[in-house]
Design a protein around this motif. Structure first.
Motif, PDB file in Angstrom:
ATOM      1  N   MET A  88       0.832  -1.210   0.000  1.00  0.00           N
ATOM      2  CA  MET A  88       0.000   0.000   0.000  1.00  0.00           C
ATOM      3  C   MET A  88       0.862   1.254   0.000  1.00  0.00           C
ATOM      4  SD  MET A  88      -3.082   0.978  -0.218  1.00  0.00           S
ATOM      5  CE  MET A  88      -4.102   2.429   0.027  1.00  0.00           C
ATOM      6  N   GLY A  89       2.030   1.167   0.740  1.00  0.00           N
ATOM      7  CA  GLY A  89       2.944   2.293   0.758  1.00  0.00           C
ATOM      8  C   GLY A  89       3.492   2.596  -0.610  1.00  0.00           C
ATOM      9  N   ALA A  90       3.864   1.546  -1.360  1.00  0.00           N
ATOM     10  CA  ALA A  90       4.414   1.736  -2.706  1.00  0.00           C
ATOM     11  C   ALA A  90       3.366   2.336  -3.629  1.00  0.00           C
ATOM     12  CB  ALA A  90       4.906   0.400  -3.257  1.00  0.00           C
ATOM     13  N   LEU A  91       2.116   1.884  -3.507  1.00  0.00           N
ATOM     14  CA  LEU A  91       1.037   2.423  -4.332  1.00  0.00           C
ATOM     15  C   LEU A  91       0.802   3.894  -4.027  1.00  0.00           C
ATOM     16  CD1 LEU A  91      -1.245   1.991  -6.376  1.00  0.00           C
ATOM     17  CD2 LEU A  91      -2.702   1.249  -4.471  1.00  0.00           C
ATOM     18  N   SER A  92       0.861   4.242  -2.745  1.00  0.00           N
ATOM     19  CA  SER A  92       0.677   5.636  -2.346  1.00  0.00           C
ATOM     20  C   SER A  92       1.771   6.523  -2.921  1.00  0.00           C
ATOM     21  CB  SER A  92       0.667   5.740  -0.819  1.00  0.00           C
ATOM     22  OG  SER A  92       0.533   7.082  -0.408  1.00  0.00           O
ATOM     23  N   VAL A  93       3.015   6.029  -2.882  1.00  0.00           N
ATOM     24  CA  VAL A  93       4.145   6.782  -3.448  1.00  0.00           C
ATOM     25  C   VAL A  93       3.973   6.941  -4.952  1.00  0.00           C
ATOM     26  CG1 VAL A  93       6.625   6.728  -3.903  1.00  0.00           C
ATOM     27  CG2 VAL A  93       5.755   6.106  -1.634  1.00  0.00           C
ATOM     28  N   LEU A  94       3.539   5.867  -5.627  1.00  0.00           N
ATOM     29  CA  LEU A  94       3.339   5.912  -7.072  1.00  0.00           C
ATOM     30  C   LEU A  94       2.259   6.927  -7.445  1.00  0.00           C
ATOM     31  CD1 LEU A  94       3.816   4.841  -9.935  1.00  0.00           C
ATOM     32  CD2 LEU A  94       2.154   3.017  -9.430  1.00  0.00           C
ATOM     33  N   LEU A  95       1.126   6.873  -6.734  1.00  0.00           N
ATOM     34  CA  LEU A  95       0.034   7.808  -7.020  1.00  0.00           C
ATOM     35  C   LEU A  95       0.462   9.246  -6.727  1.00  0.00           C
ATOM     36  CD1 LEU A  95      -3.028   5.848  -5.592  1.00  0.00           C
ATOM     37  CD2 LEU A  95      -2.474   6.237  -8.002  1.00  0.00           C
ATOM     38  N   GLY A  96       1.231   9.434  -5.652  1.00  0.00           N
ATOM     39  CA  GLY A  96       1.731  10.765  -5.329  1.00  0.00           C
ATOM     40  C   GLY A  96       2.664  11.285  -6.402  1.00  0.00           C
ATOM     41  N   SER A  97       3.506  10.404  -6.937  1.00  0.00           N
ATOM     42  CA  SER A  97       4.425  10.790  -8.008  1.00  0.00           C
ATOM     43  C   SER A  97       3.661  11.196  -9.264  1.00  0.00           C
ATOM     44  CB  SER A  97       5.374   9.624  -8.310  1.00  0.00           C
ATOM     45  OG  SER A  97       6.265   9.951  -9.352  1.00  0.00           O
ATOM     46  N   ILE A  98       2.603  10.441  -9.565  1.00  0.00           N
ATOM     47  CA  ILE A  98       1.769  10.766 -10.730  1.00  0.00           C
ATOM     48  C   ILE A  98       1.059  12.097 -10.509  1.00  0.00           C
ATOM     49  CG2 ILE A  98      -0.286  10.068 -12.043  1.00  0.00           C
ATOM     50  CD1 ILE A  98       0.531   7.158 -11.520  1.00  0.00           C
ATOM     51  N   GLY A  99       0.547  12.311  -9.299  1.00  0.00           N
ATOM     52  CA  GLY A  99      -0.144  13.556  -8.979  1.00  0.00           C
ATOM     53  C   GLY A  99       0.755  14.765  -9.097  1.00  0.00           C
ATOM     54  N   ASN A 100       2.018  14.635  -8.701  1.00  0.00           N
ATOM     55  CA  ASN A 100       2.968  15.750  -8.797  1.00  0.00           C
ATOM     56  C   ASN A 100       3.350  16.073 -10.237  1.00  0.00           C
ATOM     57  OD1 ASN A 100       3.228  16.320  -6.020  1.00  0.00           O
ATOM     58  ND2 ASN A 100       4.686  14.655  -5.746  1.00  0.00           N
ATOM     59  N   ARG A 101       3.134  15.125 -11.130  1.00  0.00           N
ATOM     60  CA  ARG A 101       3.483  15.322 -12.544  1.00  0.00           C
ATOM     61  C   ARG A 101       2.238  15.337 -13.432  1.00  0.00           C
ATOM     62  NH1 ARG A 101       7.040  12.500  -9.752  1.00  0.00           N
ATOM     63  NH2 ARG A 101       9.280  12.845 -10.028  1.00  0.00           N
ATOM     64  N   ALA A 102       1.100  15.690 -12.832  1.00  0.00           N
ATOM     65  CA  ALA A 102      -0.186  15.602 -13.535  1.00  0.00           C
ATOM     66  C   ALA A 102      -0.207  16.417 -14.819  1.00  0.00           C
ATOM     67  CB  ALA A 102      -1.315  16.057 -12.613  1.00  0.00           C
ATOM     68  N   SER A 103       0.304  17.643 -14.779  1.00  0.00           N
ATOM     69  CA  SER A 103       0.247  18.518 -15.954  1.00  0.00           C
ATOM     70  C   SER A 103       0.987  17.910 -17.137  1.00  0.00           C
ATOM     71  CB  SER A 103       0.841  19.893 -15.619  1.00  0.00           C
ATOM     72  OG  SER A 103       0.086  20.519 -14.613  1.00  0.00           O
ATOM     73  N   ILE A 104       2.187  17.393 -16.875  1.00  0.00           N
ATOM     74  CA  ILE A 104       2.999  16.812 -17.950  1.00  0.00           C
ATOM     75  C   ILE A 104       2.370  15.522 -18.464  1.00  0.00           C
ATOM     76  CG2 ILE A 104       5.257  15.811 -18.506  1.00  0.00           C
ATOM     77  CD1 ILE A 104       6.470  17.708 -16.448  1.00  0.00           C
ATOM     78  N   ILE A 105       1.879  14.689 -17.552  1.00  0.00           N
ATOM     79  CA  ILE A 105       1.278  13.414 -17.949  1.00  0.00           C
ATOM     80  C   ILE A 105       0.054  13.637 -18.817  1.00  0.00           C
ATOM     81  CG2 ILE A 105       0.060  11.366 -17.082  1.00  0.00           C
ATOM     82  CD1 ILE A 105       1.944  11.442 -14.658  1.00  0.00           C
ATOM     83  N   LEU A 106      -0.802  14.585 -18.426  1.00  0.00           N
ATOM     84  CA  LEU A 106      -2.013  14.859 -19.198  1.00  0.00           C
ATOM     85  C   LEU A 106      -1.663  15.406 -20.587  1.00  0.00           C
ATOM     86  CD1 LEU A 106      -4.348  16.429 -16.491  1.00  0.00           C
ATOM     87  CD2 LEU A 106      -4.460  14.141 -17.479  1.00  0.00           C
ATOM     88  N   ALA A 107      -0.645  16.258 -20.656  1.00  0.00           N
ATOM     89  CA  ALA A 107      -0.235  16.798 -21.949  1.00  0.00           C
ATOM     90  C   ALA A 107       0.323  15.696 -22.853  1.00  0.00           C
ATOM     91  CB  ALA A 107       0.804  17.904 -21.746  1.00  0.00           C
ATOM     92  N   LEU A 108       1.150  14.803 -22.288  1.00  0.00           N
ATOM     93  CA  LEU A 108       1.750  13.725 -23.083  1.00  0.00           C
ATOM     94  C   LEU A 108       0.720  12.675 -23.499  1.00  0.00           C
ATOM     95  CD1 LEU A 108       5.125  13.111 -21.190  1.00  0.00           C
ATOM     96  CD2 LEU A 108       4.795  14.228 -23.399  1.00  0.00           C
ATOM     97  N   SER A 109      -0.353  12.536 -22.717  1.00  0.00           N
ATOM     98  CA  SER A 109      -1.359  11.518 -23.036  1.00  0.00           C
ATOM     99  C   SER A 109      -2.074  11.801 -24.344  1.00  0.00           C
ATOM    100  CB  SER A 109      -2.377  11.419 -21.902  1.00  0.00           C
ATOM    101  OG  SER A 109      -3.217  12.565 -21.857  1.00  0.00           O
ATOM    102  N   LEU A 110      -2.116  13.078 -24.751  1.00  0.00           N
ATOM    103  CA  LEU A 110      -2.846  13.440 -25.970  1.00  0.00           C
ATOM    104  C   LEU A 110      -2.239  12.807 -27.222  1.00  0.00           C
ATOM    105  CD1 LEU A 110      -3.501  17.164 -25.073  1.00  0.00           C
ATOM    106  CD2 LEU A 110      -5.204  15.347 -25.196  1.00  0.00           C
ATOM    107  N   PRO A 111      -0.953  13.076 -27.543  1.00  0.00           N
ATOM    108  CA  PRO A 111      -0.393  12.446 -28.739  1.00  0.00           C
ATOM    109  C   PRO A 111      -0.274  10.935 -28.627  1.00  0.00           C
ATOM    110  CG  PRO A 111       1.333  13.582 -27.506  1.00  0.00           C
ATOM    111  CD  PRO A 111       0.035  13.968 -26.883  1.00  0.00           C
ATOM    112  N   LEU A 112       0.010  10.446 -27.424  1.00  0.00           N
ATOM    113  CA  LEU A 112       0.155   9.000 -27.254  1.00  0.00           C
ATOM    114  C   LEU A 112      -1.171   8.273 -27.489  1.00  0.00           C
ATOM    115  CD1 LEU A 112       2.471   8.876 -24.097  1.00  0.00           C
ATOM    116  CD2 LEU A 112       3.113   8.505 -26.488  1.00  0.00           C
ATOM    117  N   CYS A 113      -2.248   8.790 -26.929  1.00  0.00           N
ATOM    118  CA  CYS A 113      -3.561   8.146 -27.086  1.00  0.00           C
ATOM    119  C   CYS A 113      -4.085   8.280 -28.507  1.00  0.00           C
ATOM    120  CB  CYS A 113      -4.557   8.748 -26.103  1.00  0.00           C
ATOM    121  SG  CYS A 113      -4.255   8.303 -24.379  1.00  0.00           S
ATOM    122  N   ALA A 114      -3.690   9.345 -29.206  1.00  0.00           N
ATOM    123  CA  ALA A 114      -4.145   9.525 -30.590  1.00  0.00           C
ATOM    124  C   ALA A 114      -3.632   8.414 -31.493  1.00  0.00           C
ATOM    125  CB  ALA A 114      -3.684  10.887 -31.121  1.00  0.00           C
ATOM    126  N   TYR A 115      -2.495   7.828 -31.133  1.00  0.00           N
ATOM    127  CA  TYR A 115      -1.922   6.766 -31.963  1.00  0.00           C
ATOM    128  C   TYR A 115      -2.305   5.366 -31.491  1.00  0.00           C
ATOM    129  CZ  TYR A 115       0.735   9.981 -34.802  1.00  0.00           C
ATOM    130  OH  TYR A 115       1.075  10.953 -35.699  1.00  0.00           O
TER     131      TYR A 115
END
Length: 326
Positions: free
Chosen positions: A1-28
């Motif tokens: 559970m600790g590892a999952l919390s760290v992973l989700l926190g890492s994703i949350g801290n990089r939300a802006s970049i992840i959401l921007a990158l998801s656009l071209p990646l999902c289009a393909y």
């Protein structure tokens, strides 16, 4: 559970970049991915709304409702005046029917279900955005048929009852789930887990964009010039709305000593209104229009996700600058 919390926190801290990158990646992604996920679109939207409801400070939510004049004025502008203005602009420039229909439907649509999540990411007023989202969603069965009749006329039929049912199920389910989760986790634990909740919200938003954009690359290859034009239109529509409402809202606030409810508004509140103006839940409206029109505006729906998912990145700079100047 600790590892999952760290992973989700890492994703949350990089939300802006992840959401921007998801656009071209999902289009393909292959179009088959969209076909698989499309039946679960309602559950994805429920997930986004539920997350927003879990995080809101209910005391601030009810606090906003004590002085509802600014909220009512904004909803009138957002749900009535704005769609009529968009229709006039589309007719003035003689835009193609799919673009015209897409723009009007977007302007009629309620605020994006994940708008409160975006507000939290942008350091805006998530509770106010929550109120706008709920109010806009609640009145959409009454406003959309009338506005669409005024703007698009006989170009399409619109099932008001189907829309009402979909909204009722979506909002009702979200309320119930959020109530249960809030009871289980407790207020303090929710506050401590804000970054992890950002991470979960980011993952669900990526899932949504995969549903909307998978297979878009194939459409781009078939008609690249039209898709470029469409991308320009949706980008101007979204960011233009945010910019227009921001500048005008701050200007009205400056002369707002004549209107106490407006003049006393915080910068965060004005910018929250502005962010909502550009980010609409077009998926809810598109889901209840006839399939022929849905297929016609599907490229518009897909590309409309681009400025939405760039809002944390672009809006972070724009709203961050305005917030520093307040």
């Amino acid at each position: 559970m600790g590892a999952l919390s760290v992973l989700l926190g890492s994703i949350g801290n990089r939300a802006s970049i992840i959401l921007a990158l998801s656009l071209p990646l999902c289009a393909y992604l292959p179009a088959s991915v969209s076909k698989v996920l499309l039946p679960y679109m309602s559950f994805i939207i429920i997930g986004l709304i539920t997350l927003a409801m879990i995080r809101v400070d209910l005391a601030r939510v009810f606090g906003h409702l004590k002085n509802p004049i600014s909220l009512v004025l904004f909803l009138v502008g957002l749900m009535f005046v704005f769609p009529l203005s968009v229709d006039w602009i589309a007719r003035y420039f003689s835009l193609a029917a799919p673009i015209h229909i897409g723009l009007v439907l977007a302007a009629c649509a309620p605020p994006l279900g994940s708008a409160p999540n975006l507000a939290y990411l942008l350091k805006l007023d998530g509770e106010l955005v929550f109120n706008i989202t709920l109010a806009g969603t609640a009145i959409i069965p009454l406003t959309a048929p009338w506005v669409i009749g005024m703007t698009l006329g006989d170009q399409m039929t619109f099932d008001q009852w189907a829309l009402f049912q979909k909204l009722l199920i979506t909002v009702g389910s979200s309320f119930l789930l959020a109530f249960v989760v809030r009871k289980i986790l407790g207020r303090e634990r929710i506050k401590r887990s804000s970054t992890q909740l950002d991470g979960i919200s980011t993952l669900i938003m990526v899932l949504f964009v995969a549903t909307a954009m998978a297979g878009v690359s194939e459409i781009i290859e078939n008609d690249p010039l039209y898709m470029v034009l469409l991308l320009i239109v949706v980008t101007i529509a979204n960011f233009g709305s945010q910019f227009f409402f921001s500048i005008n809202g701050l200007f009205i606030r400056r002369i707002g000593h004549l209107f106490r409810s407006v003049g006393s508004m915080q910068t965060e509140s004005i910018l929250s209104f502005s962010m909502v103006a550009g980010n609409r839940n077009l998926g809810l409206v598109a889901a209840v229009i006839p399939i022929a029109f849905l297929q016609e505006i599907l490229p518009f729906l897909a590309l409309y996700q681009v400025p939405i998912y760039l809002t944390p990145l672009v809006g972070g700079l724009f709203y961050g600058y305005l917030l520093k100047r307040k």
